[in-house]
Enzyme design. Sequence first.
Site, PDB file in Angstrom:
ATOM      1  CG  HIS A  46      -2.058  -0.942   1.167  1.00 52.47           C
ATOM      2  ND1 HIS A  46      -3.127  -0.875   2.024  1.00 52.47           N
ATOM      3  CD2 HIS A  46      -2.297  -1.976   0.336  1.00 52.47           C
ATOM      4  CE1 HIS A  46      -3.992  -1.836   1.718  1.00 52.47           C
ATOM      5  NE2 HIS A  46      -3.502  -2.525   0.697  1.00 52.47           N
ATOM      6  CD  GLU A  48      -2.146   4.294   2.956  1.00 50.81           C
ATOM      7  OE1 GLU A  48      -1.773   3.564   2.005  1.00 50.81           O
ATOM      8  OE2 GLU A  48      -3.320   4.372   3.319  1.00 50.81           O
ATOM      9  CB  CYS A  76      -6.791  -0.184   4.757  1.00 52.02           C
ATOM     10  SG  CYS A  76      -5.073  -0.723   4.912  1.00 52.02           S
ATOM     11  CB  CYS A  79      -2.260   1.986   5.959  1.00 47.77           C
ATOM     12  SG  CYS A  79      -1.714   1.046   4.516  1.00 47.77           S
TER      13      CYS A  79
HETATM   14 ZN   LIG Z   1      -3.613   0.399   3.471  1.00 45.56          ZN
END
Ligand SMILES: [Zn+2]
Length: 151
Positions: A46, A48, A76, A79
Site C-alpha cells: 500500500h 502508506e 485501511c 496502514c
Molecule cells: Zn492500506
Amino acid sequence: MKEAIRQAKKAYALGETPIGCVIVYEDKIIGRGYNRRTIDKNTLAHAELIAIKKASKKIGDWRLEGCTMYVTLEPCQMCAGAIVQSRMTKVVVGCMNPKAGCAGSILNLLQMPKFNHQAELTTGVLQEECSQIMKSFFKELREKKKNNSKI
Ligand SMILES: [Zn+2]
C-alpha cells in the site's frame, strides 16, 4: 497533497488503484509511495507502507515523530495500524473510504484513546480531486471489462 496526487497518478498509469502518499518532515518530503499491490503481488504494498518505509530509511529511525502524512484515500486498518506504530504526528487525508477506511469511516484507529499514540487528523483536503481519480479509474475499469465481455 498535490504531490500525493502525483503519486496516485503513477499507480493509475500502472493499472493499480490510484492511491498516493507522501510524508513530510520539516517542510521536506522524506517519503513517497503509491499503491503497487497488484504488480508487486503483495498485500503489504500500500502507498502508506511504502512511504513509511522510505521515510524511516531517510530519517534513520522507525519513529516518525514530527512527521505529517498526506494520503489521497483514507487509510485501511493495516496502514492506520502502521501509522500509529510509527508515532506519526499528523495525517492529512484526501477523500474518505466508507468501505474500508480506518480514519473515521469504519473505525478511527488513528485516534483510539486506549492506544499509546494518537495522530492528529485532517480530512477532506483536495477531496474532490482525490475522489475524481478513483472514480475515473473504476469507470475505466468497468468499461474495459464491458468491452472484454463483448469479445
Ligand atoms: Zn492500506
